[in-house]
Design a protein around this motif. Structure first.
Motif, PDB file in Angstrom:
ATOM      1  N   ASN A 182      33.839 -93.378  29.985  1.00  0.00           N
ATOM      2  CA  ASN A 182      34.980 -94.196  29.595  1.00  0.00           C
ATOM      3  C   ASN A 182      36.295 -93.696  30.204  1.00  0.00           C
ATOM      4  N   ARG A 183      36.236 -92.593  30.961  1.00  0.00           N
ATOM      5  CA  ARG A 183      37.434 -92.038  31.598  1.00  0.00           C
ATOM      6  C   ARG A 183      37.661 -92.645  32.980  1.00  0.00           C
ATOM      7  N   PHE A 184      38.767 -92.230  33.597  1.00  0.00           N
ATOM      8  CA  PHE A 184      38.970 -92.541  35.007  1.00  0.00           C
ATOM      9  C   PHE A 184      37.848 -91.879  35.802  1.00  0.00           C
ATOM     10  N   ARG A 185      37.398 -92.534  36.829  1.00  0.00           N
ATOM     11  CA  ARG A 185      36.283 -92.041  37.631  1.00  0.00           C
ATOM     12  C   ARG A 185      36.589 -90.690  38.270  1.00  0.00           C
ATOM     13  N   ASP A 186      37.830 -90.512  38.691  1.00  0.00           N
ATOM     14  CA  ASP A 186      38.279 -89.267  39.318  1.00  0.00           C
ATOM     15  C   ASP A 186      39.799 -89.241  39.269  1.00  0.00           C
ATOM     16  N   CYS A 187      40.398 -88.178  39.799  1.00  0.00           N
ATOM     17  CA  CYS A 187      41.855 -88.060  39.745  1.00  0.00           C
ATOM     18  C   CYS A 187      42.547 -88.923  40.792  1.00  0.00           C
ATOM     19  N   ILE A 188      41.793 -89.492  41.707  1.00  0.00           N
ATOM     20  CA  ILE A 188      42.375 -90.475  42.632  1.00  0.00           C
ATOM     21  C   ILE A 188      42.753 -91.724  41.840  1.00  0.00           C
ATOM     22  N   HIS A 189      41.816 -92.215  41.039  1.00  0.00           N
ATOM     23  CA  HIS A 189      42.082 -93.395  40.216  1.00  0.00           C
ATOM     24  C   HIS A 189      43.110 -93.078  39.129  1.00  0.00           C
ATOM     25  N   MET A 190      43.043 -91.888  38.562  1.00  0.00           N
ATOM     26  CA  MET A 190      44.005 -91.508  37.536  1.00  0.00           C
ATOM     27  C   MET A 190      45.411 -91.422  38.121  1.00  0.00           C
ATOM     28  N   ARG A 191      45.539 -90.837  39.311  1.00  0.00           N
ATOM     29  CA  ARG A 191      46.843 -90.723  39.966  1.00  0.00           C
ATOM     30  C   ARG A 191      47.413 -92.108  40.285  1.00  0.00           C
ATOM     31  N   ASN A 192      46.564 -92.998  40.768  1.00  0.00           N
ATOM     32  CA  ASN A 192      47.029 -94.349  41.093  1.00  0.00           C
ATOM     33  C   ASN A 192      47.502 -95.086  39.845  1.00  0.00           C
ATOM     34  N   ALA A 193      46.773 -94.918  38.737  1.00  0.00           N
ATOM     35  CA  ALA A 193      47.177 -95.542  37.476  1.00  0.00           C
ATOM     36  C   ALA A 193      48.489 -94.931  36.979  1.00  0.00           C
ATOM     37  N   PHE A 194      48.633 -93.624  37.138  1.00  0.00           N
ATOM     38  CA  PHE A 194      49.864 -92.945  36.728  1.00  0.00           C
ATOM     39  C   PHE A 194      51.055 -93.498  37.508  1.00  0.00           C
ATOM     40  N   GLN A 195      50.906 -93.673  38.798  1.00  0.00           N
ATOM     41  CA  GLN A 195      52.016 -94.160  39.620  1.00  0.00           C
ATOM     42  C   GLN A 195      52.434 -95.568  39.224  1.00  0.00           C
ATOM     43  N   ARG A 196      51.487 -96.374  38.756  1.00  0.00           N
ATOM     44  CA  ARG A 196      51.834 -97.718  38.289  1.00  0.00           C
ATOM     45  C   ARG A 196      52.613 -97.663  36.981  1.00  0.00           C
ATOM     46  N   GLN A 197      52.399 -96.588  36.200  1.00  0.00           N
ATOM     47  CA  GLN A 197      53.015 -96.469  34.881  1.00  0.00           C
ATOM     48  C   GLN A 197      54.339 -95.684  34.891  1.00  0.00           C
ATOM     49  N   LYS A 198      54.551 -94.859  35.895  1.00  0.00           N
ATOM     50  CA  LYS A 198      55.673 -93.904  35.884  1.00  0.00           C
ATOM     51  C   LYS A 198      57.024 -94.582  35.681  1.00  0.00           C
ATOM     52  N   PHE A 199      57.333 -95.575  36.469  1.00  0.00           N
ATOM     53  CA  PHE A 199      58.620 -96.250  36.366  1.00  0.00           C
ATOM     54  C   PHE A 199      58.783 -96.903  35.002  1.00  0.00           C
ATOM     55  N   LYS A 200      57.694 -97.481  34.503  1.00  0.00           N
ATOM     56  CA  LYS A 200      57.730 -98.145  33.202  1.00  0.00           C
ATOM     57  C   LYS A 200      58.060 -97.146  32.093  1.00  0.00           C
ATOM     58  N   VAL A 201      57.489 -95.936  32.177  1.00  0.00           N
ATOM     59  CA  VAL A 201      57.755 -94.897  31.172  1.00  0.00           C
ATOM     60  C   VAL A 201      59.224 -94.490  31.177  1.00  0.00           C
ATOM     61  N   LEU A 202      59.774 -94.267  32.353  1.00  0.00           N
ATOM     62  CA  LEU A 202      61.155 -93.795  32.453  1.00  0.00           C
ATOM     63  C   LEU A 202      62.152 -94.872  32.039  1.00  0.00           C
ATOM     64  N   THR A 203      61.921 -96.122  32.421  1.00  0.00           N
ATOM     65  CA  THR A 203      62.832 -97.198  32.024  1.00  0.00           C
ATOM     66  C   THR A 203      62.714 -97.491  30.531  1.00  0.00           C
ATOM     67  N   TYR A 204      61.512 -97.361  29.979  1.00  0.00           N
ATOM     68  CA  TYR A 204      61.302 -97.553  28.540  1.00  0.00           C
ATOM     69  C   TYR A 204      62.107 -96.524  27.752  1.00  0.00           C
ATOM     70  N   ALA A 205      62.066 -95.270  28.205  1.00  0.00           N
ATOM     71  CA  ALA A 205      62.813 -94.205  27.533  1.00  0.00           C
ATOM     72  C   ALA A 205      64.311 -94.447  27.647  1.00  0.00           C
ATOM     73  N   GLU A 206      64.770 -94.926  28.789  1.00  0.00           N
ATOM     74  CA  GLU A 206      66.194 -95.195  28.989  1.00  0.00           C
ATOM     75  C   GLU A 206      66.679 -96.320  28.082  1.00  0.00           C
ATOM     76  N   ARG A 207      65.868 -97.344  27.932  1.00  0.00           N
ATOM     77  CA  ARG A 207      66.239 -98.454  27.037  1.00  0.00           C
ATOM     78  C   ARG A 207      66.331 -97.988  25.598  1.00  0.00           C
ATOM     79  N   ARG A 208      65.398 -97.133  25.188  1.00  0.00           N
ATOM     80  CA  ARG A 208      65.428 -96.628  23.807  1.00  0.00           C
ATOM     81  C   ARG A 208      66.672 -95.777  23.564  1.00  0.00           C
TER      82      ARG A 208
END
Length: 275
Positions: free
Chosen positions: A244-270
Motif C-alpha cells: 500500500n506504500r509508494f513503490r519506491d522513493c522515485i514515486h515518493m519524491r515525485n508525489a512530494f514535489q507535486r505537494q510541496k507548493f501546496k503545503v507551503l501556500t496552505y501554511a501561508e494562508r493559515r
C-alpha cells in the motif's frame, strides 16, 4: 590478517596522513573521529570499525560495498573519500559535516526547513533507487548536514555491512525500519517507510511507533501545519503493508514535489488568517 589495535585513538595521534583531533561519536560497529588531513589541508570524519568486527570476510564485503557506493554521485549523498587499512586500523574517510539530522532534531525545525530537508532526503533515495540500490538503514544519524542546511545521506554500503556484522542480519535500526524489513525482507518500499517516518517526525515533532496504526501520535499538530493531501501522502508512505506504500522513493519524491507548493501556500494562508 594481522592483529588490529584495540585502544581508542587519542587527540593529536597520527594515523597515516591524518591527525586525530577529537572523538565525535561511538556506536555498536565503529567510532567516528574528527581528524585533519595533513596532505589536503582539510578536516574529515574518520569512521573506524571496532577491532573485534574486522575479519577477512568483512574486508571482502567492504570492498564490494565501497565499489557499489562509488557509483553514487549525487549532491545529497555523502561520498567516500577513502577506505583503507592504515597502521592496522581499518579507516573510512568521509567529508566532515556540521552535525547530523539527529542532532538538528533536538530543536524545533521550521516548516520551510523541514520541507527542504525532506526533499533532499527523497532526492538522494530516488537517485539510489534509480541505480537499484537500497540503503537499508535510513535514519537521522545517517544524514549529515553541511552549511546552508545542505543534507547528505551517508553510509550507503557501510550501513549494510555494519548491520550484518553487529546484528547478524541486514535488518536495520529498530524504530526506523519497516515491518517487512524486520522480517528480513527489505525492499525499496522499506526505504520509503523509513523516509516517511523521518518526515513525519520533522513536521509533527513525534516519532510514530510500532504497531504504526493510523493515526499516530502527533497527528493533531501535523494537521494544523500541512495541507490535508500531504497528510495522506505521509499516511501512504508509512503504511505497515508495503503493497500500500509508494513503490519506491522515485514515486515518493515525485508525489512530494507535486505537494510541496501546496503545503507551503496552505501554511501561508493559515498564518495570514490568524494575523
Amino acid at each position: 590478517m594481522r592483529g588490529i589495535f584495540t585502544v581508542a585513538l587519542r587527540a593529536r595521534q597520527k594515523l597515516g596522513k591524518y591527525r586525530i583531533e577529537k572523538r565525535l561519536s561511538e556506536g555498536g560497529f565503529a567510532t567516528v573521529y574528527q581528524a585533519f588531513d595533513t596532505i589536503e589541508g582539510l578536516r574529515v570524519a574518520l569512521k573506524i570499525p571496532h577491532s573485534q568486527q574486522i575479519d577477512e570476510q568483512l574486508l571482502k564485503d567492504f570492498r564490494n560495498e565501497v565499489r557499489l557506493a562509488a557509483r553514487l554521485e549525487h549532491p545529497n549523498i555523502l561520498p567516500l573519500k577513502d577506505a583503507s587499512i592504515i597502521d592496522d586500523h581499518f579507516v573510512i574517510a568521509l567529508p566532515l559535516g556540521e552535525r547530523t539530522l539527529a542532532d538538528r532534531l533536538q530543536k524545533r525545525v521550521s516548516l520551510k526547513t523541514s520541507m527542504s530537508l525532506a526533499e533532499q532526503i527523497l532526492d538522494a533515495l530516488a537517485y539510489a533507487h534509480q541505480q537499484r540500490i537500497i540503503h537499508c538503514d535510513v535514519k537521522p544519524e545517517n544524514m549529515v548536514l553541511f552549511d546552508g542546511n545542505t543534507l547528505r545521506l551517508a553510509d550507503f554500503g557501510i550501513a549494510k555491512v555494519a548491520l550484518k556484522t553487529v546484528r547478524g542480519s541486514g535488518t536495520g535500526t529498530i524504530g526506523y525500519m519497516a515491518p517487512e524489513q524486520a522480517m528480513g525482507k527489505p525492499s525499496q518500499r522499506s526505504d520509503v517507510f523509513s523516509a516517511g517516518l523521518i518526515i513525519y517526525r520533522m513536521l509533527s515533532g513525534v516519532w510514530p511507533e510500532w504497531p504504526y496504526e493510523w493515526p499516530p501520535l502527533g497527528i493533531k499538530k501535523l494537521r494544523t501545519k500541512v495541507h490535508p493531501e500531504f497528510v495522506e501522502f505521509l499516511k501512504k508512505a508509512i503504511e505497515p503493508n508495503p503493497r500500500n506504500r509508494f513503490r519506491d522513493c522515485i514515486h515518493m519524491r515525485n508525489a512530494f514535489q507535486r505537494q510541496k507548493f501546496k503545503v507551503l501556500t496552505y501554511a501561508e494562508r493559515r498564518r495570514s488568517k490568524t494575523a
